[in-house]
Scaffold this active site. Structure first.
Site, mmCIF file in Angstrom:
data_model
loop_
_atom_site.group_PDB
_atom_site.id
_atom_site.type_symbol
_atom_site.label_atom_id
_atom_site.label_comp_id
_atom_site.label_asym_id
_atom_site.label_seq_id
_atom_site.Cartn_x
_atom_site.Cartn_y
_atom_site.Cartn_z
ATOM 1 N N HIS A 173 -29.436 97.529 68.097
ATOM 2 C CA HIS A 173 -29.354 98.982 68.208
ATOM 3 C C HIS A 173 -29.456 99.640 66.846
ATOM 4 O O HIS A 173 -30.316 100.475 66.609
ATOM 5 C CB HIS A 173 -28.048 99.393 68.891
ATOM 6 C CG HIS A 173 -27.970 100.853 69.213
ATOM 7 N ND1 HIS A 173 -27.771 101.822 68.242
ATOM 8 C CD2 HIS A 173 -28.075 101.524 70.387
ATOM 9 C CE1 HIS A 173 -27.764 103.018 68.804
ATOM 10 N NE2 HIS A 173 -27.955 102.867 70.104
ATOM 11 N N HIS A 199 -23.088 99.248 78.229
ATOM 12 C CA HIS A 199 -23.924 99.805 77.164
ATOM 13 C C HIS A 199 -24.031 98.879 75.954
ATOM 14 O O HIS A 199 -23.055 98.269 75.536
ATOM 15 C CB HIS A 199 -23.327 101.147 76.710
ATOM 16 C CG HIS A 199 -24.060 101.801 75.595
ATOM 17 N ND1 HIS A 199 -23.450 102.168 74.411
ATOM 18 C CD2 HIS A 199 -25.363 102.172 75.474
ATOM 19 C CE1 HIS A 199 -24.338 102.736 73.614
ATOM 20 N NE2 HIS A 199 -25.502 102.756 74.238
#
Length: 276
Positions: free
Chosen positions: A41, A5
């Site tokens: 992100h 991730h």
């Protein structure tokens, strides 16, 4: 698939593969006109993770291509699948189609290098909202008149990650030009800071296994606790997105799972629905 991730720095590619991942998720940030700009992100993200690691998009895609091109000194055979988490909420929706075209060009020329031999990893385009479907439509239509349409048909899949209605997801995929079971991944999950039930995962698995379903693969995100991983495997998911690939790798070695699951290799087609 063990899906690493938030892999947004070049050095994290090898870091996550060394921990046991065979897939990575990369966050793609866009400028205000919808052009891919960098990997990023941002906050909030997951517990015990830095949210702000970043690379210029061209640099990261260049490194990703090298890591997935046989014969390249930096080739890693373990890396079979890349999920692009497309942060398409930061620009006007009227730019969605043009953004999809721009990302298709990036993949064709910077990842595939305009060649059948570079960048062999399978790709999942993951959109945060169903109403961003024109991005997928544009990406696909870019290749309609391209000599690389075969790569689109062989290597690219689709996902909506916003935990929206799955019946509507099917309708929207069809509107984007994606047929039922045409490389469709269905994710479900939430940040690892919050516990989430497996109810929607189980519903997705039931659709996947139905004779009339539209889903090829189901994955759960973002988990690393042993009990959560065990529960997800018992729910028959195809992939787990995680911050700690070594935990999932170790759980797969347990007696309860070692004869039921194995780590996917490049020979395993991520677009085929597995039948026990």
């Amino acid at each position: 698939w063990i899906m690493g991730h938030m892999v947004n720095k070049i050095e994290q590619i090898n870091e996550f593969l060394d921990l046991g991942a065979n897939s990575i998720e990369v966050d793609i940030a866009f400028d205000e006109l919808g052009y891919p700009e960098y990997t990023y992100h941002g906050v909030p993200c997951d517990c015990k993770r830095y949210c702000t690691k970043s690379e210029k998009i061209d640099d990261f895609i260049e490194a990703l291509s090298a890591a997935t091109t046989p014969g390249n000194p930096k080739f890693r055979k373990e890396l079979t699948l890349v999920v692009f988490d497309l942060k398409t909420g930061g620009f006007d929706a009227s730019r969605m189609y043009k953004s999809g075209k721009a990302f298709a060009e990036l993949i064709q020329f910077s990842y595939w290098k305009g060649s059948d031999d570079a960048g062999r990893a399978y790709i999942v385009l993951s959109l945060p909202k169903l109403d961003h479907y024109e991005f997928i439509k544009a990406f696909r239509e870019h290749f309609d008149t391209s000599t690389f349409k075969n790569l689109l048909e062989e290597r690219v899949g689709y996902d909506f990650s916003g935990n929206e209605d799955m019946g509507l997801t099917r309708v929207v995929l069809n509107k984007a030009g994606v047929n039922d079971r045409e490389h469709v991944w269905q994710g479900d999950g939430i940040t690892n800071c919050i516990l989430r039930s497996l109810d929607r995962v189980k519903a997705a698995v039931a659709i996947r296994d139905s004779a009339t379903g539209y889903i090829n693969k189901v994955y759960f995100w973002t988990i690393q606790a042993y009990s959560s991983v065990s529960d997800a495997l018992n729910a028959e998911v195809d992939g787990i997105m995680t911050n700690e690939p070594d935990v999932i790798a170790n759980v797969l070695k347990e007696d309860a799972f070692k004869d039921r699951f194995r780590l996917a290799t490049y020979r395993d087609n991520p677009w085929e629905t597995f039948k026990r």
